[in-house]
Design a protein around this motif. Structure first.
Motif, PDB file in Angstrom:
ATOM      1  N   LEU A 185      12.910  -0.665   0.599  1.00 11.91           N
ATOM      2  CA  LEU A 185      13.973  -0.916   1.591  1.00 11.91           C
ATOM      3  C   LEU A 185      13.433  -1.245   2.979  1.00 11.91           C
ATOM      4  N   VAL A 234       2.537  -3.607   2.139  1.00 10.90           N
ATOM      5  CA  VAL A 234       2.638  -2.056   1.931  1.00 10.90           C
ATOM      6  C   VAL A 234       1.608  -1.312   2.794  1.00 10.90           C
ATOM      7  N   GLY A 235       2.047  -0.242   3.568  1.00  5.57           N
ATOM      8  CA  GLY A 235       1.064   0.430   4.503  1.00  5.57           C
ATOM      9  C   GLY A 235       1.806   1.605   4.830  1.00  5.57           C
ATOM     10  N   SER A 282      -0.915   2.932   2.230  1.00  3.22           N
ATOM     11  CA  SER A 282       0.368   2.865   1.775  1.00  3.22           C
ATOM     12  C   SER A 282       0.827   4.039   2.438  1.00  3.22           C
ATOM     13  N   GLY A 283       2.012   4.356   2.344  1.00  2.00           N
ATOM     14  CA  GLY A 283       2.756   5.419   2.884  1.00  2.00           C
ATOM     15  C   GLY A 283       2.151   6.903   2.094  1.00  2.00           C
ATOM     16  N   LEU A 284       2.065   6.690   0.805  1.00  2.00           N
ATOM     17  CA  LEU A 284       1.511   7.902   0.027  1.00  2.00           C
ATOM     18  C   LEU A 284       0.004   8.241   0.243  1.00  2.00           C
ATOM     19  N   THR A 329      10.304   7.472   8.267  1.00  2.00           N
ATOM     20  CA  THR A 329      10.712   6.005   7.557  1.00  2.00           C
ATOM     21  C   THR A 329      11.801   5.547   7.749  1.00  2.00           C
ATOM     22  N   PHE A 330      12.986   6.475   7.341  1.00  2.00           N
ATOM     23  CA  PHE A 330      14.372   5.757   7.302  1.00  2.00           C
ATOM     24  C   PHE A 330      14.917   5.401   8.824  1.00  2.00           C
ATOM     25  N   ASN A 344      15.781  10.325   1.565  1.00  2.00           N
ATOM     26  CA  ASN A 344      16.011   9.392   0.620  1.00  2.00           C
ATOM     27  C   ASN A 344      16.209   9.892  -0.890  1.00  2.00           C
ATOM     28  N   GLU A 403      12.171  15.339   5.676  1.00  2.00           N
ATOM     29  CA  GLU A 403      12.299  13.964   5.613  1.00  2.00           C
ATOM     30  C   GLU A 403      13.883  13.710   6.183  1.00  2.00           C
ATOM     31  N   SER A 426       6.150   5.244   5.961  1.00  2.00           N
ATOM     32  CA  SER A 426       5.662   4.189   5.036  1.00  2.00           C
ATOM     33  C   SER A 426       6.089   3.066   5.736  1.00  2.00           C
ATOM     34  N   THR A 431       7.014  11.229  -2.655  1.00  2.00           N
ATOM     35  CA  THR A 431       6.264  12.388  -1.990  1.00  2.00           C
ATOM     36  C   THR A 431       6.254  13.528  -2.806  1.00  2.00           C
ATOM     37  N   LYS A 482       8.388  -0.068   4.946  1.00  3.21           N
ATOM     38  CA  LYS A 482       9.864  -0.296   5.121  1.00  3.21           C
ATOM     39  C   LYS A 482      10.217  -0.773   6.514  1.00  3.21           C
ATOM     40  N   GLU A 501       0.282  10.270   3.367  1.00  5.40           N
ATOM     41  CA  GLU A 501       0.670  11.612   3.135  1.00  5.40           C
ATOM     42  C   GLU A 501      -0.485  12.386   2.386  1.00  5.40           C
TER      43      GLU A 501
HETATM   44  C1  LIG Z   1       8.753   4.372   0.342  1.00  2.97           C
HETATM   45  C2  LIG Z   1       8.274   5.711   0.921  1.00  2.97           C
HETATM   46  C3  LIG Z   1       7.347   6.512   1.096  1.00  2.97           C
HETATM   47  C4  LIG Z   1       6.053   6.098   0.249  1.00  2.97           C
HETATM   48  O1  LIG Z   1       5.459   4.885   0.953  1.00  2.97           O
HETATM   49  P1  LIG Z   1       4.643   3.941   0.082  1.00  2.97           P
HETATM   50  O2  LIG Z   1       4.441   2.926   1.194  1.00  2.97           O
HETATM   51  O3  LIG Z   1       5.548   3.246  -0.886  1.00  2.97           O
HETATM   52  O4  LIG Z   1       3.478   4.460  -0.400  1.00  2.97           O
HETATM   53  C5  LIG Z   1       7.438   7.604   1.577  1.00  2.97           C
HETATM   54  N1  LIG Z   1       8.537   8.283   2.377  1.00  2.97           N
HETATM   55  C6  LIG Z   1       9.797   7.480   2.339  1.00  2.97           C
HETATM   56  C7  LIG Z   1      10.824   8.005   2.782  1.00  2.97           C
HETATM   57  C8  LIG Z   1       9.622   6.224   1.628  1.00  2.97           C
HETATM   58  O5  LIG Z   1      10.871   5.556   1.499  1.00  2.97           O
END
Ligand SMILES: *Cc1c(COP(=O)(O)O)cnc(C)c1O
Length: 403
Positions: free
Chosen positions: A352, A219-220, A86-88, A187-188, A160, A156, A207, A115, A210, A91
């Motif tokens: 998103l 999820v990644g 996942s993104g987290l 991510t954005f 977000n 960031e 993330s 985050t 997204k 991180e």
């Molecule tokens: C969703 C998101 C994350 C976390 O990612 P996961 O895949 O949900 O763990 C981190 N940063 C941003 C900007 C996100 O939108």
């Protein structure tokens, strides 16, 4: 290990050529034009330690994951990429690789809620301190940095959910002077619209759930490390070097929150079409933002592509497009909830970056975990992830929801 990026093979080619080909040579055994899903935990050794292609055990390395990591390094302009569950997870692995108890980090006062929760409530009890700051204000960033103690500056951009924009090159200069690692959550924007490593970041976080994945089916997370990036000044990594990539590689394997083969394959499939999807996300979001700005029920529109966005000029300088996220305010929480519950094409859901349009109320949904903190968001805010449907249908849907 064969996880070294082969981005040099495709150096000089365009973004989509790299997204479609880097790390994705036709399969040597069969000629399959898409990397197979190597759904396997372990690999036969030709004699003890005789690894084929460096593969030993799938936590350490897996060929499907390698393909994704090489492609991500190539599109982000990094030397190496690492992918996670996942993104987290990405991180968490990064922060544990670069921080020690007593260290301090500068964090955005507007960031993905998860985050902030990780930094404040998981790392906090392990002795990592943080200062939330408005990253669009370089003087405030410089004032928040404590020389000798600040080891990470976290950016960031766009943020977000408020779509704030930070000047990455400006923050990079401040972080470099302090010997801190500059992390950018891309991510954005995605690597198609913004290249933080070229602007001075040491490492990019995604993330991939997204836009990179792009289809709301996986999820990644990913870390992409810049060429020659170093650990914070004074820190030696677990393998005895000061290389940030070495430390992240060690922690990826040692903590083990890796992307599974099927997840890596789905993410790679999404990455191939990132550019064409982002072009349409940007077009649709710009049209939706303009429509909302002209609507009498809307009190404010937040979209970095609009000239009335406070950091439009910085966004225009460092991004090649403004992305698919739009936020707007409607004056009260009641009205915001009403709009969220009335749309039909926009689906009420968190997350998103997928092809389908989503709507949500950050205060009660994605950002509920930061209520009462410095990151609390306005309660009349609505966030849109503008998808790639026909824009006339999106505008009509918002029109009937706001009526
Ligand atoms: C969703 C998101 C994350 C976390 O990612 P996961 O895949 O949900 O763990 C981190 N940063 C941003 C900007 C996100 O939108």
């Amino acid at each position: 290990m064969t996880t070294d990026a082969t981005s040099h093979d495709w150096a000089g080619t365009g973004f989509s050529t790299r997204a479609i080909h880097a790390g994705q040579d036709p399969d040597a055994a069969t000629g399959a034009v898409v990397p197979p899903i190597h759904q396997v935990s372990t690999f036969k050794q030709d004699g003890v330690g005789g690894l084929r292609g460096g593969y030993e055990y799938s936590r350490s390395a897996n060929p499907t994951r390698t393909a994704l990591e090489e492609a991500l390094a190539a599109v982000e302009g990094g030397s190496r990429a690492y992918t996670f569950a996942s993104g987290l997870a990405a991180e968490d692995t990064l922060l544990r690789a670069v921080l020690r108890p007593g260290d301090h980090m500068v964090v955005p006062d507007d960031a993905y809620g998860g985050t902030y929760r990780l930094i404040a409530r998981v790392l906090g009890p392990w002795g990592v301190e943080h200062t939330p700051v408005d990253l669009s204000d370089l003087d405030a960033v410089a004032a928040a940095v404590e020389h000798g103690r600040t080891k990470v500056v976290w950016v960031e951009t766009p943020t977000n959910p408020l779509l704030g924009v930070a000047d990455v090159a400006g923050v990079a200069a401040i972080a470099r002077a302090a010997g801190a690692v500059l992390v950018v959550d891309n991510t954005f924007a995605t690597p198609y619209l913004q290249q933080p490593l070229a602007l001075g970041a040491d490492v990019v976080v995604h993330s991939t759930t997204k836009y990179v994945g792009g289809h709301s089916d996986v999820v990644g997370g990913a870390l992409v490390v810049g060429d020659g990036a170093q650990l914070p000044v004074g820190l030696e990594g677990p393998t005895g070097t000061t290389s940030l990539a070495d430390a992240v590689a060690f922690h990826q394997n040692a903590s083990g929150a890796v992307a599974g083969p099927f997840d890596a394959w789905l993410t790679l499939r999404g990455l191939k079409t990132l550019a064409v999807r982002m072009d349409r996300h940007c077009q649709n979001a710009a049209a939706v933002a303009d429509y909302l700005a002209g609507h009498s029920a809307v009190t404010q529109v937040l979209y970095p592509g609009r000239a009335d966005h406070p950091h439009h000029e910085v966004a225009a300088r460092q991004m090649s497009g403004f992305g698919g996220m739009v936020a707007f305010r409607v004056g009260s929480r009641e009205k915001a909830l009403e709009v969220c519950e009335r749309t039909r094409v926009f689906t009420l859901a968190e997350s998103l970056g997928g092809v389908e349009s989503l709507i949500e109320h950050p205060g009660m949904m994605t950002h509920a975990s930061v209520a009462g903190s410095a990151l609390e968001v306005p309660d009349d805010l609505v966030r849109l992830s503008v998808g790639i449907e026909d824009v006339a249908d999106l505008v009509a849907d918002l029109g009937q929801a706001l009526a």
